[in-house]
Design an enzyme around this catalytic site. Structure first.
Site, PDB file in Angstrom:
ATOM      1  N   GLY A 112       8.944  -7.109   7.009  1.00 51.15           N
ATOM      2  CA  GLY A 112       9.777  -7.157   8.255  1.00 51.15           C
ATOM      3  C   GLY A 112      11.239  -7.956   7.716  1.00 51.15           C
ATOM      4  O   GLY A 112      11.868  -8.294   8.837  1.00 51.15           O
ATOM      5  N   GLN A 162       4.535 -11.196   9.456  1.00 52.20           N
ATOM      6  CA  GLN A 162       5.400 -10.472  10.531  1.00 52.20           C
ATOM      7  C   GLN A 162       5.852 -11.744  11.351  1.00 52.20           C
ATOM      8  O   GLN A 162       5.574 -13.067  11.225  1.00 52.20           O
ATOM      9  CB  GLN A 162       5.173  -9.443  11.225  1.00 52.20           C
ATOM     10  N   ASP A 173       9.403  -5.017  -4.477  1.00 54.12           N
ATOM     11  CA  ASP A 173       9.717  -3.787  -4.528  1.00 54.12           C
ATOM     12  C   ASP A 173      10.844  -3.367  -4.113  1.00 54.12           C
ATOM     13  O   ASP A 173      11.038  -3.981  -2.958  1.00 54.12           O
ATOM     14  CB  ASP A 173       8.461  -3.006  -4.388  1.00 54.12           C
ATOM     15  N   ASP A 211       1.388   0.566  -0.428  1.00 54.98           N
ATOM     16  CA  ASP A 211       1.925   0.275   0.864  1.00 54.98           C
ATOM     17  C   ASP A 211       1.164   0.904   1.923  1.00 54.98           C
ATOM     18  O   ASP A 211       0.766   2.015   1.838  1.00 54.98           O
ATOM     19  CB  ASP A 211       3.460   0.492   0.968  1.00 54.98           C
TER      20      ASP A 211
END
Length: 378
Positions: free
Chosen positions: A217, A190, A267, A93
């Protein structure tokens, strides 16, 4: 095993896909759940035990590894795979989530984000270029663009500002990634809870030649129905021939619902965090092992589980370990939870192949609602 990164869809059921991501370090079966190894470790688990649960890939984090032990040091020591003794695929990430979660400790501008370390107060600048450099030093197989994640609910104006900044950072991240044979870079959609912004972001990223696309998001404060609405809006605009990753999700039910809407990768810290706090995920629903009713219960969490932690230890023993603050309790419950998540993915993959995903989801939810019923009568 191919030296290239590639993805193949092998079966579909509605919008759901069963497939495989091929990397030089191994194949990732999708839908896939990635245990979170933020700081080069899945908390309270040995790497070989993580692998034994069925995990094909782990997640690491740029922000945390940048602070400690440092990307240059990890590279000097042979890269993240060698460092943490995990020779299989790793996704990193980019640090974008920390732009939101550490909002009080950072300053943001067009160039990137300056963080004040939550460890010692030192300052670190993370730009799209630096994020990609760190990920290259770590040697991760799937690298994420640097983005700005905003917490929901937020205004459409704030969502649009962050989305457009993330698109500009996506272009810079893609350029900084260059070409790394066998490795991939994913863009991140996003747009908050605004459908038009989500579609615009997805379409723009699809034109940038990423190897896969993530939906970011979400699961950041909004109800499940909002998250699912955003997926139904976004997924049709993601390339069908590339992996789709829903970041930071989530509960077992969130995962099932997202798979049904076409997501391939997940995840979440939930199974490991819950395990460290006495909560077990099982096919009979959640079990709070701290509850006093387990103090003399000789049954395991699930006698039919393939995971030794869930199958071979009594609830009474797990209850004792947790109440006594013993580290072994955290280890066993974490292993049981990660194994349950992986077993859920096995079930989802099989159901897609068999064309019975909706039945599988209904049966799984019914089992949670029923609880143990007559399956584990005391």
């Amino acid at each position: 095993m191919s030296d290239d990164f590639s993805f193949a869809v092998q079966a579909t059921d509605g919008a759901a896909r069963k497939g495989e991501i091929f990397t030089p370090r191994g194949t990732i079966r999708t839908p896939a759940f990635m245990p979170v190894g933020t700081a080069a470790t899945v908390k309270a688990m040995f790497p070989q035990d993580v692998r034994a649960t069925g995990a094909d890939i782990l997640l690491g984090n740029v922000y945390h590894l940048m602070l400690r032990p440092g990307a240059e040091r990890v590279a000097k020591l042979g890269g993240l795979h060698e460092f943490m003794r995990w020779p299989y695929p790793i996704l990193t990430d980019s640090g974008g989530f920390q732009v939101m979660s550490l909002a009080k400790l950072r300053k943001l501008d067009e160039s990137g984000v300056t963080f004040q370390s939550h460890i010692d107060g030192s300052r670190h600048h993370l730009s799209p270029e630096r994020s990609m450099e760190i990920q290259q030093l770590l040697g991760s197989d799937i690298q994420m663009q640097f983005d700005e994640c905003v917490r929901l609910p937020c205004s459409d104006e704030e969502a649009e500002r962050a989305m457009r900044l993330s698109l500009r950072w996506a272009e810079r991240s893609r350029k900084a990634f260059r070409e790394q044979p066998g490795r991939a870079i994913f863009g991140i959609v996003q747009g908050g809870a605004n459908k038009a912004l989500r579609v615009e972001s997805a379409r723009a990223l699809a034109d940038m030649d990423f190897h896969g696309l993530a939906v970011g998001g979400l699961a950041v404060g909004e109800p499940q129905e909002v998250m699912l609405d955003m997926l139904e809006t976004t997924v049709p605009h993601l390339p069908a021939g590339k992996p789709r990753y829903l970041m930071g999700v989530g509960t077992p039910d969130d995962i099932m619902q997202a798979v049904a809407r076409g997501i391939d990768m997940f995840d979440c810290v939930m199974p490991t965090r819950a395990g460290r706090h006495g909560l077990a995920y099982t096919r009979f629903g959640k079990i709070n092992i701290k509850n006093s009713r387990h103090a003399e219960d000789t049954r395991p969490l699930d006698p039919d589980s393939s995971c030794p932690a869930a199958r071979d230890y009594s609830r009474a023993y797990l209850h004792h370990l947790v109440k006594a603050g013993e580290i072994l309790g955290m280890m066993l419950l974490t292993q049981a939870n990660v194994a349950y998540y992986q077993q859920l993915m096995v079930g989802l993959r099989a159901a897609i192949v068999e064309g019975r995903l909706s039945d599988f989801i209904a049966e799984t939810r019914a089992q949670w609602a029923e609880g143990e019923g007559s399956h584990l009568a005391p």
